[in-house]
Design a protein around this motif. Structure first.
Motif: not given
Lengths: 111, 115
Positions: A35, A37, A40-43, A45, A86, A88
């Motif tokens: 994932y 990111q 300031g945002a969501g993850l 895919l 980032i 993940f």
């Protein structure tokens, strides 16, 4: 160990390749995910790989899986400043619908 | 495209207030999740739900409760907000009917500040 392990930081120059590494916990994990990111945002895919595969390629992204060592990597070719984020990795264990996430690798791209 | 929305991007609350965070998904997904994200700690699962009115505790449920009265909506409740609940809260959903369907799709997050 019990945790999904990732390096916390990676810095690369624009145009170079980035390789983000991850060690996961369970050899019976069925799917492994990457994932992204942005600040300031969501993850979001990026890609996933089934555990019976060794490699998956999708445009600039290449995922390599070494089941013996429980090692997963994400290679980004021709890294751009827009790739700064980032990243993940996550695994899902056999029979579960929960994801176990690493702590994330912050990729910084230097112009 | 899967869409997961969260009711607020930013919230500021006072200690002791009751706080509701709402999450809605539009893909008829079975599973929904609430995480909090803190620097250096990654994502930690608070609660999840695999069906309407069903819930399971995650890794850090203390100080939180959840509600899932309709399939598309999953609410996170802070009964009495405390400063250590200042965090980024992320909602996710997954189809929940097979291995590949465990791909989780995330909302944009709610950044909560408790004063």
């Amino acid at each position: 160990g019990e945790d999904v392990e990732q390096s916390l930081f990676l810095s690369v120059r624009e145009g170079d390749s980035s390789v983000i590494n991850c060690t996961y916990t369970d050899s019976s994990s069925t799917y492994l995910y990457w994932y992204k990111q942005e600040p300031g945002a969501g993850l979001q895919l990026l890609t996933y790989i089934f555990s019976n595969m060794d490699m998956k390629q999708d445009q600039r992204l290449t995922v390599l899986l070494n089941k013996k060592d429980k090692h997963l990597s994400l290679r980004i070719a021709d890294t751009q400043t827009g790739d700064s984020a980032i990243y993940f990795c996550a695994e899902v264990w056999a029979g579960s619908y929960q994801l176990t996430f690493g702590k994330g690798t912050k990729l910084s791209v230097i112009p | 495209d899967v869409k997961v929305t969260q009711s607020s991007r930013y919230l500021v609350k006072r200690t002791g207030e009751k706080v509701f965070l709402e999450c809605v998904q539009d893909m008829d997904h079975e599973n929904m999740f609430w995480y909090r994200q803190d620097p250096g700690l990654g994502l930690r699962l608070i609660y999840f739900s695999y069906d309407v009115k069903m819930k399971e505790k995650g890794d850090i449920p203390e100080g939180y409760s959840v509600s899932r009265e309709k399939k598309e909506r999953f609410s996170l409740i802070l009964e009495s907000a405390s400063t250590n609940q200042t965090s980024m809260y992320l909602c996710a959903s997954s189809q929940g009917t097979g291995f590949a369907q465990e791909t989780q799709y995330f909302g944009p997050g709610t950044r909560l500040l408790v004063l």
